[in-house]
Motif scaffolding. Structure first.
Motif, PDB file in Angstrom:
ATOM      1  N   ASP A 186       6.400 -12.610  31.495  1.00  0.00           N
ATOM      2  CA  ASP A 186       5.332 -11.920  30.763  1.00  0.00           C
ATOM      3  C   ASP A 186       4.476 -11.099  31.717  1.00  0.00           C
ATOM      4  N   PRO A 187       3.853 -10.048  31.211  1.00  0.00           N
ATOM      5  CA  PRO A 187       4.035  -9.502  29.856  1.00  0.00           C
ATOM      6  C   PRO A 187       5.341  -8.724  29.740  1.00  0.00           C
ATOM      7  N   VAL A 188       5.915  -8.797  28.551  1.00  0.00           N
ATOM      8  CA  VAL A 188       7.166  -8.085  28.335  1.00  0.00           C
ATOM      9  C   VAL A 188       6.912  -6.627  27.991  1.00  0.00           C
ATOM     10  N   LEU A 189       5.765  -6.329  27.394  1.00  0.00           N
ATOM     11  CA  LEU A 189       5.389  -4.962  27.021  1.00  0.00           C
ATOM     12  C   LEU A 189       3.878  -4.805  27.125  1.00  0.00           C
ATOM     13  N   TYR A 190       3.418  -3.566  27.092  1.00  0.00           N
ATOM     14  CA  TYR A 190       2.002  -3.244  26.943  1.00  0.00           C
ATOM     15  C   TYR A 190       1.860  -2.243  25.796  1.00  0.00           C
ATOM     16  N   VAL A 191       0.779  -2.386  25.042  1.00  0.00           N
ATOM     17  CA  VAL A 191       0.414  -1.358  24.057  1.00  0.00           C
ATOM     18  C   VAL A 191      -0.798  -0.636  24.617  1.00  0.00           C
ATOM     19  N   ASN A 192      -0.603   0.660  24.906  1.00  0.00           N
ATOM     20  CA  ASN A 192      -1.666   1.440  25.551  1.00  0.00           C
ATOM     21  C   ASN A 192      -2.589   2.151  24.563  1.00  0.00           C
ATOM     22  N   GLY A 193      -2.217   2.183  23.290  1.00  0.00           N
ATOM     23  CA  GLY A 193      -3.063   2.851  22.306  1.00  0.00           C
ATOM     24  C   GLY A 193      -2.510   2.674  20.913  1.00  0.00           C
ATOM     25  N   THR A 194      -3.390   2.761  19.925  1.00  0.00           N
ATOM     26  CA  THR A 194      -2.996   2.663  18.518  1.00  0.00           C
ATOM     27  C   THR A 194      -3.725   3.731  17.710  1.00  0.00           C
ATOM     28  N   ARG A 195      -3.073   4.215  16.654  1.00  0.00           N
ATOM     29  CA  ARG A 195      -3.650   5.218  15.761  1.00  0.00           C
ATOM     30  C   ARG A 195      -3.278   4.867  14.319  1.00  0.00           C
ATOM     31  N   ALA A 196      -4.140   5.291  13.372  1.00  0.00           N
ATOM     32  CA  ALA A 196      -3.875   5.029  11.948  1.00  0.00           C
ATOM     33  C   ALA A 196      -4.345   6.200  11.105  1.00  0.00           C
ATOM     34  N   ASN A 197      -3.575   6.526  10.085  1.00  0.00           N
ATOM     35  CA  ASN A 197      -3.928   7.566   9.116  1.00  0.00           C
ATOM     36  C   ASN A 197      -3.403   7.169   7.746  1.00  0.00           C
ATOM     37  N   TRP A 198      -4.132   7.590   6.709  1.00  0.00           N
ATOM     38  CA  TRP A 198      -3.627   7.385   5.359  1.00  0.00           C
ATOM     39  C   TRP A 198      -2.478   8.350   5.101  1.00  0.00           C
ATOM     40  N   GLY A 199      -1.450   7.864   4.435  1.00  0.00           N
ATOM     41  CA  GLY A 199      -0.319   8.696   4.051  1.00  0.00           C
ATOM     42  C   GLY A 199      -0.366   9.007   2.568  1.00  0.00           C
ATOM     43  N   ASP A 200       0.785   8.966   1.917  1.00  0.00           N
ATOM     44  CA  ASP A 200       0.856   9.242   0.488  1.00  0.00           C
ATOM     45  C   ASP A 200       0.276   8.069  -0.301  1.00  0.00           C
ATOM     46  N   VAL A 201      -0.395   8.395  -1.387  1.00  0.00           N
ATOM     47  CA  VAL A 201      -0.922   7.358  -2.286  1.00  0.00           C
ATOM     48  C   VAL A 201      -0.601   7.754  -3.713  1.00  0.00           C
ATOM     49  N   ASP A 202      -0.064   6.823  -4.467  1.00  0.00           N
ATOM     50  CA  ASP A 202       0.206   7.045  -5.885  1.00  0.00           C
ATOM     51  C   ASP A 202      -0.186   5.789  -6.640  1.00  0.00           C
ATOM     52  N   GLU A 203       0.180   5.719  -7.905  1.00  0.00           N
ATOM     53  CA  GLU A 203      -0.266   4.593  -8.735  1.00  0.00           C
ATOM     54  C   GLU A 203       0.342   3.262  -8.293  1.00  0.00           C
ATOM     55  N   ARG A 204       1.418   3.308  -7.515  1.00  0.00           N
ATOM     56  CA  ARG A 204       2.086   2.074  -7.109  1.00  0.00           C
ATOM     57  C   ARG A 204       1.755   1.626  -5.693  1.00  0.00           C
ATOM     58  N   THR A 205       1.742   2.552  -4.736  1.00  0.00           N
ATOM     59  CA  THR A 205       1.560   2.172  -3.344  1.00  0.00           C
ATOM     60  C   THR A 205       0.581   3.090  -2.632  1.00  0.00           C
ATOM     61  N   THR A 206      -0.015   2.541  -1.570  1.00  0.00           N
ATOM     62  CA  THR A 206      -0.873   3.305  -0.655  1.00  0.00           C
ATOM     63  C   THR A 206      -0.250   3.205   0.734  1.00  0.00           C
ATOM     64  N   SER A 260       5.351   3.067   9.005  1.00  0.00           N
ATOM     65  CA  SER A 260       4.554   3.200   7.776  1.00  0.00           C
ATOM     66  C   SER A 260       4.437   1.844   7.104  1.00  0.00           C
ATOM     67  N   THR A 261       3.209   1.437   6.834  1.00  0.00           N
ATOM     68  CA  THR A 261       2.960   0.219   6.063  1.00  0.00           C
ATOM     69  C   THR A 261       2.501   0.626   4.667  1.00  0.00           C
ATOM     70  N   HIS A 262       2.626  -0.290   3.720  1.00  0.00           N
ATOM     71  CA  HIS A 262       2.299   0.050   2.341  1.00  0.00           C
ATOM     72  C   HIS A 262       1.483  -1.058   1.688  1.00  0.00           C
ATOM     73  N   ILE A 263       0.355  -0.666   1.091  1.00  0.00           N
ATOM     74  CA  ILE A 263      -0.413  -1.562   0.234  1.00  0.00           C
ATOM     75  C   ILE A 263       0.151  -1.450  -1.169  1.00  0.00           C
ATOM     76  N   GLN A 264       0.494  -2.574  -1.758  1.00  0.00           N
ATOM     77  CA  GLN A 264       0.991  -2.581  -3.135  1.00  0.00           C
ATOM     78  C   GLN A 264      -0.210  -2.615  -4.075  1.00  0.00           C
ATOM     79  N   ASN A 265      -0.448  -1.498  -4.743  1.00  0.00           N
ATOM     80  CA  ASN A 265      -1.680  -1.348  -5.521  1.00  0.00           C
ATOM     81  C   ASN A 265      -1.819  -2.369  -6.643  1.00  0.00           C
ATOM     82  N   GLN A 266      -0.704  -2.898  -7.139  1.00  0.00           N
ATOM     83  CA  GLN A 266      -0.811  -3.862  -8.244  1.00  0.00           C
ATOM     84  C   GLN A 266      -1.461  -5.166  -7.809  1.00  0.00           C
TER      85      GLN A 266
END
Length: 396
Positions: A186-206, A260-266
């Motif tokens: 260890d460590p096997v990897l390093y994460v040097n930075g992270t970013r997030a943005n909203w993508g497509d959103v419809d009645e089913r998923t965000t 891409s991750t998805h929130i299930q709106n239901q």
């Protein structure tokens, strides 16, 4: 033909009952004339307040308080007074109610109405909130009108709710990823930075688009064969999944990994119940794990990626009176018990209670309640969670 004055007197004033009827008719005529001539005022709508009541898996109770001033020395029932109101968020109706034949006592009083919002419509609001850049306009429109006079008075309230659910995910913090496995150091990897943005959103998923800048400190390339995620809101799983397209992390290099991750709106109506039960507060958490192949030892291991867990506290104040209610509760909690007060203090409190009861009896601040079925709702601000920093490695 002559009219006998005595006969007229006998017909109108010959008995106590006739005297009462004549007086009542006269008052009605005078009152109607006064209203029509504008000599008697139309009740004025002073304010509109809301609060959440009982919440179940299916419905959310919304209580609306209309404070109305009746400037007349008599009740306003003769003027056929009615009230109605609507509450919406970004154009999505969350409550509609009111009542007819509202009997207002002279002075200022409060009418209470109850609507029950269908929780299944929460996703409708959520879609508008995300599409609008995490911004919601709460609009409350109320009207008190007199059918007899053909007049009305309105109150309109607008407030904007802004949230910031994901900006704290943006980070240039370097975090080590440990395997805790005898297969590698260890460590096997390093994460040097992270970013997030909203993508497509419809009645089913965000859709939530994420980026990880991953540095491979090893002397060999490391393929990432899976990146999984689970999204929790108050321990309610609102989204989970994985990406299985292979990404190769080159030795001694920083490689951007997009997913891409998805929130299930239901699932958001289930979250909404917990949000209100916790006083309009939510613990948002996103957990990650990865599966990597170690070519040197010829094995595949799963990394929990605990260092990348994203946490936020989401607090909302839909009606704009949360702080007032909490302050009132705090004042109540700090009041000493009756047994701890002096005799003079108890006497003073009893006098105040007597005065309050008398005021309510005289028509000040009374509330009458009407139930109605109504529309929908929801909305969200936050605080961030910081992690310990480690040296930046391999940053390009």
């Amino acid at each position: 033909m002559s009219i006998d004055i005595g006969t007229v007197r006998s017909l109108l004033f010959g008995s106590g009952a006739r005297i009462v009827v004549t007086a009542v008719c006269s008052l009605v005529v005078v009152a109607a004339g006064a209203f029509a001539a504008g000599l008697v005022g139309v009740p004025t709508l002073e304010s509109v307040d809301n609060e959440f009541g009982e919440v179940t898996d299916d419905r959310t109770e919304i209580r609306t308080f209309l404070t109305v001033t009746n400037p007349n020395p008599i009740g306003a029932s003769a003027a056929e007074v009615s009230a109605e109101y609507t509450v919406d968020m970004n154009g999505v109706e969350m409550a509609r109610g009111g009542g007819s034949d509202v009997a207002l006592e002279p002075g200022t009083s409060t009418e209470t109405f109850t609507t029950r919002m269908q929780n299944e419509r929460i996703p409708d609001w959520w879609v508008t909130h995300i599409r609008n850049g995490e911004e919601t306009e709460v609009a409350i429109d109320a009207t008190v009108s007199s059918g007899a006079l053909g007049r009305s008075t309105d109150v309109t309230d607008r407030r904007t709710i802004e949230t910031d659910l994901i900006s704290q995910f943006d980070s240039d913090e370097t975090r080590p990823i440990n395997a805790n496995s005898p297969a590698t150091s260890d460590p096997v990897l390093y994460v040097n930075g992270t970013r997030a943005n909203w993508g497509d959103v419809d009645e089913r998923t965000t859709e939530l688009e994420l980026r990880f800048d991953m540095y491979n400190p090893k002397s060999y390339d490391i393929p990432v064969t899976r990146l999984g995620y689970t999204i929790y809101m108050n321990d309610i799983v609102v989204g989970e999944g994985e990406t299985t397209s292979e990404r190769v992390l080159r030795s001694k290099q920083v490689t951007p990994v997009d997913t891409s991750t998805h929130i299930q709106n239901q699932h958001l109506d289930d979250w909404w119940v917990t949000h209100l039960q916790k006083g309009e507060e939510t613990d948002l958490r996103i957990e990650f794990d990865a599966r990597v192949r170690l070519p040197v030892v010829g094995t595949t291991i799963t990394l929990p990626l605990d260092e990348l867990t994203y946490e936020e506290t989401i607090e909302t104040d839909i009606w704009g009176n949360k702080n007032e209610n909490e302050s009132a509760a705090d004042e109540t909690d700090t009041t000493p018990a009756p047994s701890e007060r002096t005799a003079d203090e108890r006497t003073t409190d009893e006098d105040r209670e007597t005065e309050t009861e008398q005021s309510e009896t005289d028509g000040g601040g009374e509330r009458s309640e009407t139930e109605d079925d109504g529309g929908i709702l929801s909305g969200l601000p936050l605080s961030s969670v910081s992690d310990a920093r480690v040296p930046v490695l391999g940053r390009s």
